[in-house]
Design a protein around this motif. Sequence first.
Motif, PDB file in Angstrom:
ATOM      1  N   THR A  19       0.465  45.504   4.606  1.00 50.94           N
ATOM      2  CA  THR A  19      -0.192  46.347   3.594  1.00 50.94           C
ATOM      3  C   THR A  19      -1.717  46.325   3.703  1.00 50.94           C
ATOM      4  O   THR A  19      -2.402  46.924   2.877  1.00 50.94           O
ATOM      5  CB  THR A  19       0.199  45.893   2.180  1.00 50.94           C
ATOM      6  OG1 THR A  19      -0.316  44.569   1.944  1.00 50.94           O
ATOM      7  CG2 THR A  19       1.712  45.909   1.993  1.00 50.94           C
ATOM      8  N   GLU A  27     -11.172  49.982   4.420  1.00 50.03           N
ATOM      9  CA  GLU A  27     -11.678  51.118   3.657  1.00 50.03           C
ATOM     10  C   GLU A  27     -13.206  51.130   3.741  1.00 50.03           C
ATOM     11  O   GLU A  27     -13.822  50.131   4.138  1.00 50.03           O
ATOM     12  CB  GLU A  27     -11.207  51.027   2.200  1.00 50.03           C
ATOM     13  CG  GLU A  27      -9.685  50.883   2.070  1.00 50.03           C
ATOM     14  CD  GLU A  27      -9.210  50.828   0.630  1.00 50.03           C
ATOM     15  OE1 GLU A  27      -9.788  51.534  -0.213  1.00 50.03           O
ATOM     16  OE2 GLU A  27      -8.256  50.068   0.363  1.00 50.03           O
ATOM     17  N   ARG A  71      -5.319  47.258  -5.199  1.00 50.94           N
ATOM     18  CA  ARG A  71      -5.356  46.415  -4.006  1.00 50.94           C
ATOM     19  C   ARG A  71      -6.406  45.319  -4.170  1.00 50.94           C
ATOM     20  O   ARG A  71      -7.464  45.532  -4.754  1.00 50.94           O
ATOM     21  CB  ARG A  71      -5.668  47.252  -2.768  1.00 50.94           C
ATOM     22  CG  ARG A  71      -4.766  48.486  -2.614  1.00 50.94           C
ATOM     23  CD  ARG A  71      -5.170  49.318  -1.420  1.00 50.94           C
ATOM     24  NE  ARG A  71      -4.969  48.575  -0.198  1.00 50.94           N
ATOM     25  CZ  ARG A  71      -3.782  48.425   0.410  1.00 50.94           C
ATOM     26  NH1 ARG A  71      -2.701  48.979  -0.094  1.00 50.94           N
ATOM     27  NH2 ARG A  71      -3.677  47.733   1.515  1.00 50.94           N
ATOM     28  N   ASP A 113      -4.922  51.644   8.292  1.00 49.62           N
ATOM     29  CA  ASP A 113      -3.815  51.144   7.483  1.00 49.62           C
ATOM     30  C   ASP A 113      -2.873  50.352   8.386  1.00 49.62           C
ATOM     31  O   ASP A 113      -2.986  50.403   9.612  1.00 49.62           O
ATOM     32  CB  ASP A 113      -3.075  52.317   6.838  1.00 49.62           C
ATOM     33  CG  ASP A 113      -2.383  51.939   5.538  1.00 49.62           C
ATOM     34  OD1 ASP A 113      -2.215  50.727   5.290  1.00 49.62           O
ATOM     35  OD2 ASP A 113      -2.004  52.858   4.782  1.00 49.62           O
ATOM     36  N   GLY A 114      -1.968  49.583   7.798  1.00 52.36           N
ATOM     37  CA  GLY A 114      -0.962  48.870   8.576  1.00 52.36           C
ATOM     38  C   GLY A 114      -1.420  47.550   9.152  1.00 52.36           C
ATOM     39  O   GLY A 114      -0.771  47.000  10.047  1.00 52.36           O
ATOM     40  N   VAL A 174      -9.899  55.474   3.146  1.00 56.45           N
ATOM     41  CA  VAL A 174      -9.086  54.601   3.985  1.00 56.45           C
ATOM     42  C   VAL A 174      -9.358  54.921   5.443  1.00 56.45           C
ATOM     43  O   VAL A 174      -9.201  56.059   5.888  1.00 56.45           O
ATOM     44  CB  VAL A 174      -7.586  54.762   3.673  1.00 56.45           C
ATOM     45  CG1 VAL A 174      -6.755  53.882   4.610  1.00 56.45           C
ATOM     46  CG2 VAL A 174      -7.292  54.408   2.220  1.00 56.45           C
ATOM     47  N   SER A 211      -5.857  44.293   0.562  1.00 59.90           N
ATOM     48  CA  SER A 211      -4.474  43.888   0.789  1.00 59.90           C
ATOM     49  C   SER A 211      -3.702  43.991  -0.524  1.00 59.90           C
ATOM     50  O   SER A 211      -4.294  43.979  -1.608  1.00 59.90           O
ATOM     51  CB  SER A 211      -4.418  42.448   1.312  1.00 59.90           C
ATOM     52  OG  SER A 211      -3.080  42.010   1.487  1.00 59.90           O
ATOM     53  N   LYS A 212      -2.382  44.025  -0.416  1.00 56.32           N
ATOM     54  CA  LYS A 212      -1.513  44.008  -1.595  1.00 56.32           C
ATOM     55  C   LYS A 212      -1.174  42.596  -2.047  1.00 56.32           C
ATOM     56  O   LYS A 212      -0.631  42.395  -3.127  1.00 56.32           O
ATOM     57  CB  LYS A 212      -0.218  44.771  -1.307  1.00 56.32           C
ATOM     58  CG  LYS A 212      -0.359  46.288  -1.312  1.00 56.32           C
ATOM     59  CD  LYS A 212      -0.393  46.822  -2.731  1.00 56.32           C
ATOM     60  CE  LYS A 212      -0.241  48.336  -2.755  1.00 56.32           C
ATOM     61  NZ  LYS A 212      -0.113  48.846  -4.134  1.00 56.32           N
ATOM     62  N   ARG A 235      -5.525  47.063   4.697  1.00 62.68           N
ATOM     63  CA  ARG A 235      -6.296  48.272   5.019  1.00 62.68           C
ATOM     64  C   ARG A 235      -7.761  47.930   5.276  1.00 62.68           C
ATOM     65  O   ARG A 235      -8.285  46.935   4.755  1.00 62.68           O
ATOM     66  CB  ARG A 235      -6.253  49.277   3.865  1.00 62.68           C
ATOM     67  CG  ARG A 235      -4.957  50.017   3.675  1.00 62.68           C
ATOM     68  CD  ARG A 235      -5.065  50.956   2.484  1.00 62.68           C
ATOM     69  NE  ARG A 235      -3.860  51.742   2.295  1.00 62.68           N
ATOM     70  CZ  ARG A 235      -3.634  52.524   1.246  1.00 62.68           C
ATOM     71  NH1 ARG A 235      -4.541  52.612   0.284  1.00 62.68           N
ATOM     72  NH2 ARG A 235      -2.510  53.201   1.146  1.00 62.68           N
TER      73      ARG A 235
END
Length: 286
Positions: A270, A274, A237, A9-10, A6, A257-258, A272
């Motif tokens: 959610t 990565e 995810r 984030d956020g 990761v 994403s979620k 990220r």
Amino acid sequence: MTAAEVVLDGLAFGEGPRWHESALWFSDMHAHLVHAFDPTTGTLDSIVEVDGAPSGLGWDPGGALLIVSMDDRRLLRLPVGGNALEEIADLSSYTDHPINDMVVSASGTAYIGSFGFDLHAGDKPVNTVVLAVGIDGSHRVAADDMAFPNGMVITEDRSTLVVGESFGGRLTAFTIGADDSLSDRRVWADLGGGGRFPDGICLDAENSIWIASPGTNECLRVREGGEIVDSVSTGDRLAIACMLGDDDRRTLYVLTSKGLDPEKARALRTGRLERVRVDVPGAGLP
């Protein structure tokens, strides 16, 4: 393969990653921002705010940043050294629904996909168009009857455009003419069902394509014809988009994403960024 690391984030909802001038550029679509991430320093710069929600990114031959503004269906330009967006083309006459990902050819033609229906309202899918916008702002339908044309790449020799048809579960290729017209439509790879469908995509130096497959929470490396030769899991995810970056182009960056809902994305953040190292470097466009 090594588990992804990761990096950020956020985010609300990351889309359209591009490697450009030693940075990973991407749209935080539902936050209405375009960012650039410097992997050397770990710095994230916010480049510009786009009221209509940014998606596909690219650069014209003069180095200006091109941005797809989804909701108002416009192609915008941020001049080199500038801080104010300019409209290149209003594409709202072609569709009542959002436009999305984009690849820009070496000559400056921008190929742009579109939704064709109200995705977030749960409407029945409707086939739609790929648009082409010239460097002079002229625009036309480049291909029609496409099942949610999404991620796109242009091969290293500039001869072929490959488009991910999300609701077709396939990659579709076109020959690019001298005038940037598209012809000789054919299936480049059928992903074979099983929940696999392409969102963002990128090309490598062996002419394989990495596909972000949100339906199966993974990135897949696919050869022409449909053979899957590698994969990277994104766990619980959704894999939204991917790009090969870093100076050796051997880092696969993945935006995850979620979920897909815009309001929840803005509230929950959610999203990220990565990354994972791979063996074959990136090639072609973007």
